[in-house]
Design a protein around this motif. Structure first.
Motif, PDB file in Angstrom:
ATOM      1  N   THR A   1      -2.692 -11.573   3.537  1.00 33.41           N
ATOM      2  CA  THR A   1      -3.364 -12.681   2.845  1.00 33.41           C
ATOM      3  C   THR A   1      -4.231 -12.154   1.712  1.00 33.41           C
ATOM      4  OG1 THR A   1      -3.449 -13.900   4.932  1.00 33.41           O
ATOM      5  CG2 THR A   1      -4.840 -14.691   3.144  1.00 33.41           C
ATOM      6  N   THR A   2      -5.052 -11.157   2.009  1.00 33.72           N
ATOM      7  CA  THR A   2      -5.991 -10.643   1.008  1.00 33.72           C
ATOM      8  C   THR A   2      -5.599  -9.281   0.456  1.00 33.72           C
ATOM      9  OG1 THR A   2      -7.345  -9.807   2.827  1.00 33.72           O
ATOM     10  CG2 THR A   2      -7.932 -11.953   1.923  1.00 33.72           C
ATOM     11  N   THR A   3      -4.920  -8.460   1.274  1.00 28.70           N
ATOM     12  CA  THR A   3      -4.455  -7.157   0.797  1.00 28.70           C
ATOM     13  C   THR A   3      -3.047  -6.889   1.321  1.00 28.70           C
ATOM     14  OG1 THR A   3      -5.344  -5.920   2.695  1.00 28.70           O
ATOM     15  CG2 THR A   3      -6.800  -6.209   0.781  1.00 28.70           C
ATOM     16  N   SER A   4      -2.339  -6.001   0.627  1.00 26.83           N
ATOM     17  CA  SER A   4      -0.981  -5.622   1.021  1.00 26.83           C
ATOM     18  C   SER A   4      -0.833  -4.111   0.916  1.00 26.83           C
ATOM     19  CB  SER A   4       0.057  -6.315   0.130  1.00 26.83           C
ATOM     20  OG  SER A   4      -0.002  -7.726   0.269  1.00 26.83           O
ATOM     21  N   GLU A   5       0.088  -3.571   1.728  1.00 30.02           N
ATOM     22  CA  GLU A   5       0.334  -2.136   1.742  1.00 30.02           C
ATOM     23  C   GLU A   5       1.832  -1.879   1.886  1.00 30.02           C
ATOM     24  OE1 GLU A   5      -3.400  -3.437   2.810  1.00 30.02           O
ATOM     25  OE2 GLU A   5      -1.763  -3.500   4.286  1.00 30.02           O
ATOM     26  N   ILE A   6       2.273  -0.718   1.419  1.00 28.92           N
ATOM     27  CA  ILE A   6       3.673  -0.322   1.538  1.00 28.92           C
ATOM     28  C   ILE A   6       3.723   1.088   2.127  1.00 28.92           C
ATOM     29  CG2 ILE A   6       3.757   0.536  -0.854  1.00 28.92           C
ATOM     30  CD1 ILE A   6       6.692  -0.465  -0.934  1.00 28.92           C
ATOM     31  N   ALA A   7       4.695   1.337   3.006  1.00 28.44           N
ATOM     32  CA  ALA A   7       4.770   2.625   3.700  1.00 28.44           C
ATOM     33  C   ALA A   7       6.222   3.080   3.804  1.00 28.44           C
ATOM     34  CB  ALA A   7       4.139   2.523   5.088  1.00 28.44           C
TER      35      ALA A   7
ATOM     36  N   GLY B   1       6.812  11.172  10.263  1.00 26.94           N
ATOM     37  CA  GLY B   1       6.355   9.861  10.694  1.00 26.94           C
ATOM     38  C   GLY B   1       6.055   8.961   9.513  1.00 26.94           C
ATOM     39  N   PRO B   2       5.488   7.782   9.765  1.00 24.01           N
ATOM     40  CA  PRO B   2       5.202   6.845   8.675  1.00 24.01           C
ATOM     41  C   PRO B   2       3.964   7.245   7.879  1.00 24.01           C
ATOM     42  CG  PRO B   2       4.490   5.916  10.765  1.00 24.01           C
ATOM     43  CD  PRO B   2       5.170   7.204  11.086  1.00 24.01           C
ATOM     44  N   ARG B   3       3.977   6.957   6.576  1.00 21.81           N
ATOM     45  CA  ARG B   3       2.800   7.180   5.740  1.00 21.81           C
ATOM     46  C   ARG B   3       2.709   6.091   4.685  1.00 21.81           C
ATOM     47  NH1 ARG B   3       3.550   9.172   0.548  1.00 21.81           N
ATOM     48  NH2 ARG B   3       5.610  10.067   0.083  1.00 21.81           N
ATOM     49  N   ILE B   4       1.486   5.802   4.274  1.00 23.44           N
ATOM     50  CA  ILE B   4       1.239   4.812   3.229  1.00 23.44           C
ATOM     51  C   ILE B   4       1.587   5.404   1.871  1.00 23.44           C
ATOM     52  CG2 ILE B   4      -0.519   3.399   2.094  1.00 23.44           C
ATOM     53  CD1 ILE B   4       0.064   2.395   4.866  1.00 23.44           C
ATOM     54  N   VAL B   5       2.192   4.610   1.008  1.00 26.92           N
ATOM     55  CA  VAL B   5       2.525   5.027  -0.355  1.00 26.92           C
ATOM     56  C   VAL B   5       1.530   4.378  -1.315  1.00 26.92           C
ATOM     57  CG1 VAL B   5       4.288   5.045  -2.157  1.00 26.92           C
ATOM     58  CG2 VAL B   5       4.961   5.198   0.262  1.00 26.92           C
ATOM     59  N   LYS B   6       0.915   5.174  -2.160  1.00 25.55           N
ATOM     60  CA  LYS B   6      -0.051   4.646  -3.134  1.00 25.55           C
ATOM     61  C   LYS B   6       0.661   3.871  -4.233  1.00 25.55           C
ATOM     62  CE  LYS B   6      -3.383   8.402  -2.459  1.00 25.55           C
ATOM     63  NZ  LYS B   6      -4.137   9.505  -3.107  1.00 25.55           N
ATOM     64  N   ASP B   7      -0.055   2.916  -4.816  1.00 24.90           N
ATOM     65  CA  ASP B   7       0.528   2.189  -5.939  1.00 24.90           C
ATOM     66  C   ASP B   7       0.271   2.959  -7.229  1.00 24.90           C
ATOM     67  OD1 ASP B   7      -2.080   1.650  -6.770  1.00 24.90           O
ATOM     68  OD2 ASP B   7      -1.744  -0.506  -6.984  1.00 24.90           O
ATOM     69  N   SER B   8       0.681   2.386  -8.354  1.00 30.64           N
ATOM     70  CA  SER B   8       0.606   3.081  -9.642  1.00 30.64           C
ATOM     71  C   SER B   8      -0.832   3.373 -10.073  1.00 30.64           C
ATOM     72  CB  SER B   8       1.311   2.253 -10.721  1.00 30.64           C
ATOM     73  OG  SER B   8       0.802   0.930 -10.763  1.00 30.64           O
TER      74      SER B   8
ATOM     75  N   VAL C   1      -0.532  -2.000  10.357  1.00 28.80           N
ATOM     76  CA  VAL C   1       0.645  -2.886  10.311  1.00 28.80           C
ATOM     77  C   VAL C   1       1.712  -2.335   9.374  1.00 28.80           C
ATOM     78  CG1 VAL C   1       1.451  -5.190   9.638  1.00 28.80           C
ATOM     79  CG2 VAL C   1      -0.610  -4.945  11.038  1.00 28.80           C
ATOM     80  N   ALA C   2       1.321  -1.866   8.201  1.00 29.91           N
ATOM     81  CA  ALA C   2       2.291  -1.299   7.256  1.00 29.91           C
ATOM     82  C   ALA C   2       2.944  -0.048   7.833  1.00 29.91           C
ATOM     83  CB  ALA C   2       1.620  -0.981   5.923  1.00 29.91           C
ATOM     84  N   LEU C   3       2.155   0.782   8.521  1.00 25.38           N
ATOM     85  CA  LEU C   3       2.717   1.992   9.142  1.00 25.38           C
ATOM     86  C   LEU C   3       3.739   1.614  10.206  1.00 25.38           C
ATOM     87  CD1 LEU C   3      -0.581   4.068   9.443  1.00 25.38           C
ATOM     88  CD2 LEU C   3       1.341   4.562   7.924  1.00 25.38           C
ATOM     89  N   GLY C   4       3.446   0.562  10.962  1.00 28.78           N
ATOM     90  CA  GLY C   4       4.393   0.098  11.964  1.00 28.78           C
ATOM     91  C   GLY C   4       5.644  -0.495  11.349  1.00 28.78           C
ATOM     92  N   ALA C   5       5.496  -1.158  10.209  1.00 31.94           N
ATOM     93  CA  ALA C   5       6.667  -1.694   9.505  1.00 31.94           C
ATOM     94  C   ALA C   5       7.585  -0.556   9.071  1.00 31.94           C
ATOM     95  CB  ALA C   5       6.228  -2.517   8.295  1.00 31.94           C
ATOM     96  N   ALA C   6       6.983   0.560   8.629  1.00 34.31           N
ATOM     97  CA  ALA C   6       7.790   1.722   8.253  1.00 34.31           C
ATOM     98  C   ALA C   6       8.494   2.298   9.482  1.00 34.31           C
ATOM     99  CB  ALA C   6       6.904   2.785   7.601  1.00 34.31           C
ATOM    100  N   ALA C   7       7.794   2.312  10.634  1.00 29.59           N
ATOM    101  CA  ALA C   7       8.428   2.784  11.863  1.00 29.59           C
ATOM    102  C   ALA C   7       9.622   1.900  12.238  1.00 29.59           C
ATOM    103  CB  ALA C   7       7.411   2.811  13.002  1.00 29.59           C
ATOM    104  N   GLN C   8       9.512   0.601  11.945  1.00 28.43           N
ATOM    105  CA  GLN C   8      10.623  -0.319  12.220  1.00 28.43           C
ATOM    106  C   GLN C   8      11.845   0.005  11.362  1.00 28.43           C
ATOM    107  OE1 GLN C   8      10.907  -2.835  14.515  1.00 28.43           O
ATOM    108  NE2 GLN C   8      12.966  -3.325  13.793  1.00 28.43           N
ATOM    109  N   THR C   9      11.641   0.543  10.158  1.00 30.77           N
ATOM    110  CA  THR C   9      12.792   0.896   9.309  1.00 30.77           C
ATOM    111  C   THR C   9      13.641   1.962   9.991  1.00 30.77           C
ATOM    112  OG1 THR C   9      11.648   2.648   8.042  1.00 30.77           O
ATOM    113  CG2 THR C   9      11.459   0.386   7.216  1.00 30.77           C
ATOM    114  N   ALA C  10      12.990   2.885  10.710  1.00 34.41           N
ATOM    115  CA  ALA C  10      13.738   3.933  11.419  1.00 34.41           C
ATOM    116  C   ALA C  10      14.547   3.339  12.560  1.00 34.41           C
ATOM    117  CB  ALA C  10      12.771   4.995  11.942  1.00 34.41           C
ATOM    118  N   ILE C  11      14.022   2.289  13.186  1.00 35.91           N
ATOM    119  CA  ILE C  11      14.761   1.613  14.261  1.00 35.91           C
ATOM    120  C   ILE C  11      15.969   0.886  13.688  1.00 35.91           C
ATOM    121  CG2 ILE C  11      14.618  -0.192  16.021  1.00 35.91           C
ATOM    122  CD1 ILE C  11      11.631   0.508  16.305  1.00 35.91           C
ATOM    123  N   VAL C  12      15.770   0.185  12.582  1.00 37.77           N
ATOM    124  CA  VAL C  12      16.872  -0.540  11.946  1.00 37.77           C
ATOM    125  C   VAL C  12      17.959   0.422  11.492  1.00 37.77           C
ATOM    126  CG1 VAL C  12      17.521  -1.994   9.969  1.00 37.77           C
ATOM    127  CG2 VAL C  12      15.397  -2.459  11.218  1.00 37.77           C
ATOM    128  N   ASP C  13      17.544   1.570  10.955  1.00 40.01           N
ATOM    129  CA  ASP C  13      18.498   2.566  10.458  1.00 40.01           C
ATOM    130  C   ASP C  13      19.187   3.353  11.572  1.00 40.01           C
ATOM    131  OD1 ASP C  13      18.868   2.372   7.787  1.00 40.01           O
ATOM    132  OD2 ASP C  13      17.485   3.977   7.217  1.00 40.01           O
TER     133      ASP C  13
END
Length: 579
Positions: free
Chosen positions: A10-16, A22-29, A343-355
């Motif tokens: 809602t107020t902030t977003s993150e990408i990992a 393991g999962p890590r956060i990716v910085k923006d530009s 939450v973003a770190l967990g979303a990245a962990a989910q990519t490994a499950i999907v893959d």
């Protein structure tokens, strides 16, 4: 091609990203790991921008900025930004595009797939809108995953949890979820979820703003106009004060030269105590206790059965929140992973499950129950509709739920099939409720479809099947066993392919123009560096300065043809200077 996990908050977003370690956060530009969920247009260039720059614009150019649209996802609304209108999925798509582009720059590869998180209590239309926002942003959304489930994945990976019952308490900027999770080796079983999609930090900010505004009006006789620049200056100052009160027992909201009265500048200076703030927000936070109790009850567990409690979401930093959770659960609540990033770190962990690179299995639920409205034929007269539940609260994903109905009239031509969602905290607990469902009872109409009925007598069997798909959205099949005729559809279709394509083109055109501008500005900076070091021959220096002046005028006039010509000429000249 990269596969990323995104917390679209809602107020902030993150990408990992998930890597070997393991999962890590990716910085923006701009080098930020946490990006403000705001979209707008640069006041000078009119190009799209995302993040803290837009948030700051609310204090100077609020008409060019928009933010915090998450609660409007799935709603049929349009929001004005500058001279254009946007739907909530289109605005979210711009934020996702910024995250995608930033990750591509950092990872040096294209991002084509993503997992996006949503609140566990997000309704079907909002989930569909989130999925389509990802498509508009140019990514295939491989999975929509519930936020507390993602947080549980992040903690399971970071702390090696094997055999435990865990409560995930997730209070963010705009939504609240609580999930009861069972870890069983490689299996993560979500036993139950509950929550409130309309409760979060922005509500606490609003309460604080109202208090400070009333104090200011009482002292100076000046009311603060909603949605004005001063309104946003005060709102953001209150947000900072809220954060201060998480670490200090008192603070002040201070804004010099806040307004003018009788030709004289007026400062805003209001002292706040943590105890006063807690009195304001206490009733809101206390609502989460009901959700915790509901989730525990649905999981058939009590507080003593929970091995650990995890806090997720920035609002869990508020001391009153932690105190409430620890009192209800009678144990310490943990936040070993940054609450804004889990939450973003967990979303990245989910990519490994999907893959398939991770052997972990996730068995999720959706806390909202679903059903339909049915009619009755009593003594030859058709009675008003009533609600009939098909999927109970916390129904498992991918598990079919069936109910058998029948037609009410001979040669009935159609069924006006309605899909209703029931709030997880609704007071209406019975499976069948007299009368057409309505919002006051905690129901929302999320889908409607007219279905042709085969000719025949009254009482034809109608077999209805609801299934939560892996993204937590409802797939529906209505079958007439007598003829074998089937109708399969989704509760809420959202945008059609043409609308998604049009929105994607609208976004692509805006960002292409922005990317071109950045390239031109980089060229101007390179030319200015050449001139600054004094090595450019006099005859070429005069020519270069003239072309740069022309390019700046062309940019101001948005003369694309002239910009392209000058860009090529300056590039050629700089190339000559290098040799």
């Amino acid at each position: 091609m990269a596969f990323v996990g995104i917390d679209l908050g809602t107020t902030t977003s993150e990408i990992a990203i998930y890597e070997d370690s393991g999962p890590r956060i990716v910085k923006d530009s701009r080098g930020d790991e946490i990006v403000d969920s705001y979209f707008g247009f640069d006041p000078k260039t009119k190009n799209p921008i995302v993040g803290s720059r837009v948030r700051a614009m609310f204090q100077s150019d609020p008409e060019l900025a928009v933010g915090e649209v998450k609660r409007q996802m799935g709603d049929d609304v349009e929001l004005q930004v500058g001279d254009q209108t946007y739907t909530p999925p289109e605005i979210s798509a711009h934020i996702l595009r910024h995250l995608k582009q930033s990750a591509e720059e950092q990872l040096d590869e294209d991002v084509d797939r993503c997992v996006i998180t949503v609140p566990a209590n997000f309704p079907d239309p909002a989930r569909r809108a989130t999925q389509q926002a990802g498509e508009i942003a140019g990514m295939k959304v491989a999975r929509i995953i519930n936020e507390p489930t993602a947080a549980a994945l992040a903690y399971g990976h970071a702390e090696g949890i094997e055999e435990e019952h865990v409560m995930v308490y997730d209070l963010g900027g705009g939504t609240f979820d609580v999930s009861i999770v069972e870890y069983m080796g490689d299996v993560l079983d979500i036993l139950a979820s509950s929550g409130d999609p309309d409760l979060g930090g922005k509500d606490f900010d609003a309460a604080l703003l109202e208090h400070v505004a009333d104090r200011f009006e009482d002292e100076h006789g000046i009311a603060i106009e909603a949605d004005s620049s001063n309104y946003y200056r005060l709102l953001f100052a209150c947000e900072e004060a809220k954060k201060e009160l998480s670490f200090n027992k008192r603070t002040s909201v201070t804004i010099p030269f806040f307004t003018v009265k009788d030709g004289q500048p007026i400062n805003l200076d209001v002292e706040l105590r943590r105890s006063t703030f807690e009195e304001m927000i206490g009733p809101m936070i206390d609502r989460t206790e009901q959700a915790m109790e509901k989730a525990l009850s649905d999981a058939d567990l009590g507080p003593s059965d929970i091995d650990r409690v995890i806090l997720v979401g920035g609002s869990t930093r508020i001391p009153y929140v932690k105190q409430l959770v620890e009192r209800v659960m009678n144990q310490k609540a943990l936040s070993h992973i940054d609450p804004d990033k889990a939450v973003a770190l967990g979303a990245a962990a989910q990519t490994a499950i999907v893959d398939g690179t991770s052997e972990q299995i996730v068995m999720d639920v959706a806390p909202l129950s679903f059903g339909t409205s049915v009619m009755e034929n009593a003594a030859g007269a058709v009675r008003a509709g009533r609600y009939s539940e098909i999927i109970p609260t916390n129904g498992k994903v991918l598990r079919p739920h069936q109910e058998e109905y029948s037609t009410v009239m001979e040669d009935q031509e159609i069924i006006d099939f309605r899909v209703y969602q029931r709030d997880s905290l609704s007071d209406a607990n019975q499976a069948e409720i007299e009368g057409e469902p309505n919002e006051k009872e905690g129901f929302t109409l999320v889908g409607r479809k007219e279905i042709d009925v085969p000719a025949g007598p009254a009482g034809q069997k109608v077999l209805t099947t609801y299934v939560y798909n892996p993204d937590g959205m409802i797939d529906i099949t209505v079958e007439f066993p007598a003829t074998g005729e089937k109708h399969t559809f989704q509760a809420h279709a959202g945008l059609d392919e043409a609308q998604i394509a049009a929105s994607k083109k609208k976004l692509d055109d805006a960002w292409k123009q922005s990317e071109h501008l950045e390239k031109v500005e980089a060229l101007i900076e390179a030319a200015e560096r050449e001139l600054a070091d004094g090595s450019v021959p006099a005859e070429k220096e005069e020519r270069l300065r003239s072309m740069m002046d022309d390019l700046k005028r062309a940019l101001a006039a948005n003369d694309e043809s002239r910009i392209d010509t000058l860009e090529e000429e300056i590039t050629d000249l700089l190339f000559e200077l290098d040799f």
